[in-house]
Design a protein around this motif. Structure first.
Motif, PDB file in Angstrom:
ATOM      1  N   ALA A 187       0.827  -1.213   0.000  1.00 30.93           N
ATOM      2  CA  ALA A 187       0.000   0.000   0.000  1.00 30.93           C
ATOM      3  C   ALA A 187       0.863   1.266   0.000  1.00 30.93           C
ATOM      4  N   GLY A 188       2.017   1.223   0.690  1.00 34.42           N
ATOM      5  CA  GLY A 188       2.893   2.395   0.747  1.00 34.42           C
ATOM      6  C   GLY A 188       3.420   2.764  -0.627  1.00 34.42           C
ATOM      7  N   ALA A 226       0.609   4.030  -3.003  1.00 34.49           N
ATOM      8  CA  ALA A 226       0.268   5.423  -2.691  1.00 34.49           C
ATOM      9  C   ALA A 226       1.320   6.380  -3.264  1.00 34.49           C
ATOM     10  N   GLU A 227       2.610   6.029  -3.133  1.00 33.27           N
ATOM     11  CA  GLU A 227       3.655   6.925  -3.646  1.00 33.27           C
ATOM     12  C   GLU A 227       3.603   6.996  -5.165  1.00 33.27           C
ATOM     13  N   ILE A 228       3.336   5.867  -5.819  1.00 33.85           N
ATOM     14  CA  ILE A 228       3.276   5.857  -7.286  1.00 33.85           C
ATOM     15  C   ILE A 228       2.041   6.624  -7.769  1.00 33.85           C
ATOM     16  N   ALA A 229       0.925   6.462  -7.056  1.00 29.00           N
ATOM     17  CA  ALA A 229      -0.293   7.195  -7.432  1.00 29.00           C
ATOM     18  C   ALA A 229      -0.030   8.693  -7.361  1.00 29.00           C
ATOM     19  N   GLY A 282      -5.090   1.595 -11.216  1.00 29.43           N
ATOM     20  CA  GLY A 282      -5.591   0.378 -10.583  1.00 29.43           C
ATOM     21  C   GLY A 282      -4.424  -0.258  -9.849  1.00 29.43           C
ATOM     22  N   SER A 283      -4.692  -1.322  -9.113  1.00 32.30           N
ATOM     23  CA  SER A 283      -3.555  -2.007  -8.495  1.00 32.30           C
ATOM     24  C   SER A 283      -3.760  -3.516  -8.549  1.00 32.30           C
ATOM     25  N   GLY A 304       8.600   1.226   5.231  1.00 29.27           N
ATOM     26  CA  GLY A 304       9.839   0.452   5.123  1.00 29.27           C
ATOM     27  C   GLY A 304      10.957   1.020   5.985  1.00 29.27           C
ATOM     28  N   TYR A 305      12.115   1.239   5.373  1.00 31.63           N
ATOM     29  CA  TYR A 305      13.320   1.664   6.083  1.00 31.63           C
ATOM     30  C   TYR A 305      13.422   3.188   6.214  1.00 31.63           C
ATOM     31  N   ASP A 306      12.362   3.930   5.873  1.00 34.47           N
ATOM     32  CA  ASP A 306      12.429   5.397   5.906  1.00 34.47           C
ATOM     33  C   ASP A 306      12.961   5.970   7.227  1.00 34.47           C
TER      34      ASP A 306
END
Ligand code: IMP
Length: 205
Positions: free
Chosen positions: A17-18, A21-24, A35-36, A157-159
């Motif tokens: 989902a992360g 969301a960033e790609i959207a 779509g996903s 993630g590792y952010d």
């Protein structure tokens, strides 16, 4: 010359989902419907590649084939210099079956000697694939260093342990827009958009 996308909808080949969301957010100015693979209930292919590019291509091709639509995938991860580039393409797997990134970050920290070189980079390969198996691949990278303990609740993630070069905040502490302007994903996306996408509304037909 890269093939250009002329449709109105792209399926993001991810169940994360992360990432979706960033790609959207990156695709928003292009006015392309998203779509996903998760929403379509598509199976996740096994990531058998040995590079980010190979894994991105295989995920996008599997999704485009199954959905019968153009698909965009992201294969990315954290490459730590002192760990020979690990976790690299195995970044998600370091979180175990539950994708527990508190655990994954701790594993990275524990693998580093107390006086280790803390340089690291996020790398992202984006692949745009068509149902006829044509694929275009673009790679981006951002260099920085690791901090401990993790800081910030944003991103994924590792952010919380990554500080980009020249900065002081972790990706987990930054405003999303600040991360998106400089991230490995944004760098790969800029090249993809320039080569394959048109900005704004597309002509009919
Ligand atoms: P993939 O789904 O196999 O590409 O897994 C990529 C993994 O790399 C993610 O689950 C995260 O752990 C990590 N990763 C990739 N991009 C980022 C990012 O922008 N921030 C933090 N972690 C990331």
């Amino acid at each position: 010359m890269a093939r250009r996308f002329r449709g109105a909808r792209i399926v993001v080949a991810s169940h994360n989902a992360g990432k979706v969301a960033e790609i959207a957010e990156l695709l928003a100015p292009c006015e392309i419907e998203i779509g996903s693979a998760g929403a379509l209930g598509l199976a996740e292919p096994e990531e058998t590649g040995t590079t980010f590019r190979e894994n991105a291509a295989l995920k996008a091709l599997a999704c485009a084939g199954a959905a019968g639509e153009v698909a965009l995938s992201d294969d990315s991860g954290l490459a730590v210099a002192a760990l020979g580039g690990a976790p690299g393409i195995h970044s998600a797997r370091w979180g175990g079956p539950g994708r527990d990134f508190a655990l994954a970050m701790r594993r990275v920290e524990e693998a580093l000697a107390p006086d280790a070189d803390r340089r690291a980079a996020f790398v992202c390969a984006l692949a745009l694939a068509w149902p006829d198996r044509h694929v275009e691949i673009f790679e981006g990278r951002i260099d920085g260093h690791l901090v401990w303990p993790p800081r910030g609740e944003r991103g994924f993630g590792y952010d919380p342990i990554f500080v980009p070069r020249g900065g002081s905040l972790t990706f987990g502490e930054m405003e999303p827009a600040t991360k998106h302007a400089i991230s490995h994903r944004a760098a790969a996306f800029r090249d993809l958009a320039a080569a394959c996408l048109a900005r704004g509304p597309r002509p009919a037909g």
